[in-house]
Scaffold this active site. Structure first.
Site, PDB file in Angstrom:
ATOM      1  N   GLU A 301       0.834  -1.208   0.000  1.00 48.75           N
ATOM      2  CA  GLU A 301       0.000   0.000   0.000  1.00 48.75           C
ATOM      3  C   GLU A 301       0.871   1.261   0.000  1.00 48.75           C
ATOM      4  O   GLU A 301       1.879   1.339   0.686  1.00 48.75           O
ATOM      5  CB  GLU A 301      -0.884  -0.008   1.247  1.00 48.75           C
ATOM      6  CG  GLU A 301      -1.746   1.230   1.436  1.00 48.75           C
ATOM      7  CD  GLU A 301      -2.463   1.235   2.772  1.00 48.75           C
ATOM      8  OE1 GLU A 301      -3.360   2.071   2.959  1.00 48.75           O
ATOM      9  OE2 GLU A 301      -2.132   0.401   3.641  1.00 48.75           O
ATOM     10  N   LYS A 366      -9.615   2.822  -2.865  1.00 44.40           N
ATOM     11  CA  LYS A 366     -10.078   2.333  -1.574  1.00 44.40           C
ATOM     12  C   LYS A 366     -11.432   2.967  -1.260  1.00 44.40           C
ATOM     13  O   LYS A 366     -11.583   4.190  -1.339  1.00 44.40           O
ATOM     14  CB  LYS A 366      -9.062   2.672  -0.484  1.00 44.40           C
ATOM     15  CG  LYS A 366      -9.355   2.047   0.873  1.00 44.40           C
ATOM     16  CD  LYS A 366      -8.237   2.370   1.873  1.00 44.40           C
ATOM     17  CE  LYS A 366      -8.479   1.681   3.204  1.00 44.40           C
ATOM     18  NZ  LYS A 366      -7.413   1.983   4.187  1.00 44.40           N
ATOM     19  N   CYS A 419      -5.555  -2.449   2.710  1.00 42.17           N
ATOM     20  CA  CYS A 419      -5.430  -2.399   4.162  1.00 42.17           C
ATOM     21  C   CYS A 419      -6.608  -3.084   4.844  1.00 42.17           C
ATOM     22  O   CYS A 419      -6.924  -4.229   4.573  1.00 42.17           O
ATOM     23  CB  CYS A 419      -5.266  -0.953   4.612  1.00 42.17           C
ATOM     24  SG  CYS A 419      -4.692  -0.783   6.326  1.00 42.17           S
TER      25      CYS A 419
END
Length: 548
Positions: A301, A366, A419
């Site tokens: 990430e 995301k 994540c």
């Protein structure tokens, strides 16, 4: 006899009052977190959960309080204290992130370490209060206890974007053998059965008004059957597990182990990129002697301390690194320019796929952002007071509106998760189906360097491992500072790199399973079941004189 010993302990706990009862609730809650990663001391729940139940047995409002809220206050307090201990012990490592930029965030450390457990404990306090309102003498109170806490754990993972971290069901799934039931009932189904089984000792000690010492016997065979089925099902599934891999796909996961204090330092840009390039092209033997041996190289990430699309020099360097047969999958920030002069640009936390020419051929943003990490609730107002989220990006990250599966040439379709997006049991299922062909693997890019060598990264990795079993999909997890791994669709780790190490994980891509039952139905059946149990207990309580 053992039952007499348990009865003596229970009686002493039930009559506790004041600070002694409060302290025991907090300590028992804190001890319960040892059942989770990285410790996996599941048997401790057979002590702490009965203690919790006995404390609730003794949580009786003074005579004369007819208001349900006043009558339920002692139980709410007990549940909140137990939950506070559980979440404080299980989440203390969150404070580590506030030490990364201590000059700016150290003053928030006590607030973060204490406020997060206090807020999450409200769900446990509410569950305890409602459970006590429908408390029925004997083993039925334990059924209501497990049902209501499962329901409120599901609510905790849903309300206000949700934070389903350290759900008790993970305690019963320390290894792949014990994870396979999650493919049938999911995390919240496992939570219900875990809590129900853990209450068994409480069934053999009388509650406040019970004179029936054998009142717990109906629960014992039920718990025994559930344990046998759980373990037996795991053996059965793994005995027939497929070890096949996808033809023509070779993966290299890069774990640079960059210190979070240095990760965003522009002065270290050259060193950071050199580490990525060197690891991607590392020589690990005759069959893995360079990047050319791999069809996919995967970086974690937010790999870059800059906006990649604004750096033609870095895109050119990546194109020189990548052979024509290799695709780079990486985390990166994406900048979206405003449509009018009065608007600010938006920054997204994204996944990019780049081909051998350095061209971005696929991307996904995301969609679930971390509160206080990537954005602030009431962002403009709190920024006006001088507050910033941990990433210190003014305005915070923008959330993607829709997550899409990514299809690359010659590669099975994969679902990109950044994540903690992977911790949402059931939500992954909806995004995988969505009227399109089912993804065949999950790519999870993360950066757990915020939390150092604490329990947090182990908990995060364990939850990602369980998602593989729930969905029947292999999980490929690339982390900046660990734990990086390739897990097959049964949760078995094929290759991994430990927390704190820098290096690469080289692996084939395991094949997906056929769709699991949980993948098809999600959490709806278990939520319906626990609601049905609660309604049934309410009906029984209204008609039964044995309600406490």
């Amino acid at each position: 006899m053992l039952s007499n010993f348990v009865e003596q302990i229970a009686t002493r706990i039930i009559v506790l009052e004041g600070w002694r009862a409060s302290l025991l609730a907090v300590v028992a809650g804190a001890a319960s977190s040892l059942s989770l990663a990285p410790y996996h001391l599941f048997p401790i729940l057979f002590v702490t959960i009965p203690v919790f139940v006995w404390l609730l047995d003794g949580s009786i409002a003074p005579t004369g309080r007819s208001n349900p809220l006043r009558r339920s206050w002692p139980a709410f307090k007990t549940g909140w204290l137990f939950g506070f201990g559980y979440f404080l012990s299980g989440f203390w490592w969150v404070g580590k992130a506030f030490l990364v930029d201590a000059d700016d965030f150290l003053y928030l450390l006590p607030f973060a370490v204490m406020a997060l457990p206090a807020g999450l404990a409200l769900f446990w306090g509410s569950a305890a209060a409602l459970a006590r309102l429908i408390w029925i003498d004997g083993w039925l109170r334990l059924l209501g206890f497990a049902a209501l806490f499962t329901l409120f754990e599901w609510l905790r993972g849903t309300i206000l974007t949700g934070l389903p971290w350290n759900v008790p069901g993970y305690a019963a799934m320390p290894t792949p053998l014990f994870m396979q039931s999650a493919g049938v009932v999911g995390l919240y189904g496992m939570t219900f059965f875990t809590l129900l089984i853990a209450t068994v000792p409480a069934a053999f000690a009388p509650s406040v008004r019970s004179n029936f010492k054998r009142a717990g016997w109906p629960l014992l065979p039920l718990a025994a059957i559930l344990c046998v089925v759980h373990i037996g099902y795991g053996f059965w599934v793994l005995s027939g597990a497929d070890n096949a891999t996808v033809d023509g796909v070779r993966l290299r996961l890069v774990q640079p182990a960059l210190d979070q204090r240095e990760k965003w330092d522009p002065a270290l840009e050259a060193d950071i990129m050199a580490r990525y390039f060197d690891l991607s092209n590392a020589d690990k033997g005759p069959q893995q002697n360079s990047i050319r041996a791999f069809t996919h190289v995967i970086w974690p990430e937010s790999s870059f301390p800059f906006i990649l699309t604004q750096r033609r020099d870095q895109l050119a360097a990546i194109s020189r690194l990548l052979p024509s047969t290799t695709t780079l999958i990486t985390g990166a920030m994406r900048l979206e320019k405003p449509t009018d002069a009065d608007s600010d640009p938006k920054v997204f936390n994204s996944i990019f796929a780049l081909n051998g020419n350095g061209e971005i051929i696929a991307a996904s943003d995301k969609t679930r952002l971390l509160p206080f990490g990537e954005f602030l609730p009431f962002q403009s107002f709190l920024e006006s007071l001088g507050l910033r989220q941990l990433t210190q990006l003014r305005g915070g990250f923008a959330a993607g509106t829709r997550r899409s599966n990514i299809s690359l040439p010659g590669t099975p379709t994969f679902l990109p998760l950044i994540c903690y997006e992977i911790i949402y049991s059931g939500a992954v299922r909806a995004e995988i189906e969505d009227g399109k062909p089912r993804a065949q693997w999950i790519v999870n890019l993360t950066n757990d360097a915020w939390f150092g060598l604490t329990a947090g990264p182990y908990q995060h990795a364990h939850q990602a491992q369980v998602r593989a079993v729930e969905e029947g999909l292999p999980v490929v997890r690339a982390a900046n500072n660990g734990i990086s791994f390739v897990a097959d669709a049964y949760g078995r780790i094929a290759e991994s790199l430990a927390l704190g190490q820098h290096g690469v994980v080289d692996s084939a891509l395991p094949v997906a399973r056929s769709s699991t039952l949980f993948n098809r139905v999600g959490n709806r059946p278990i939520i319906f079941l626990v609601c049905l149990i609660v309604i049934g207990l309410i009906v029984i309580g209204i008609s039964s004189p044995r309600k406490l």
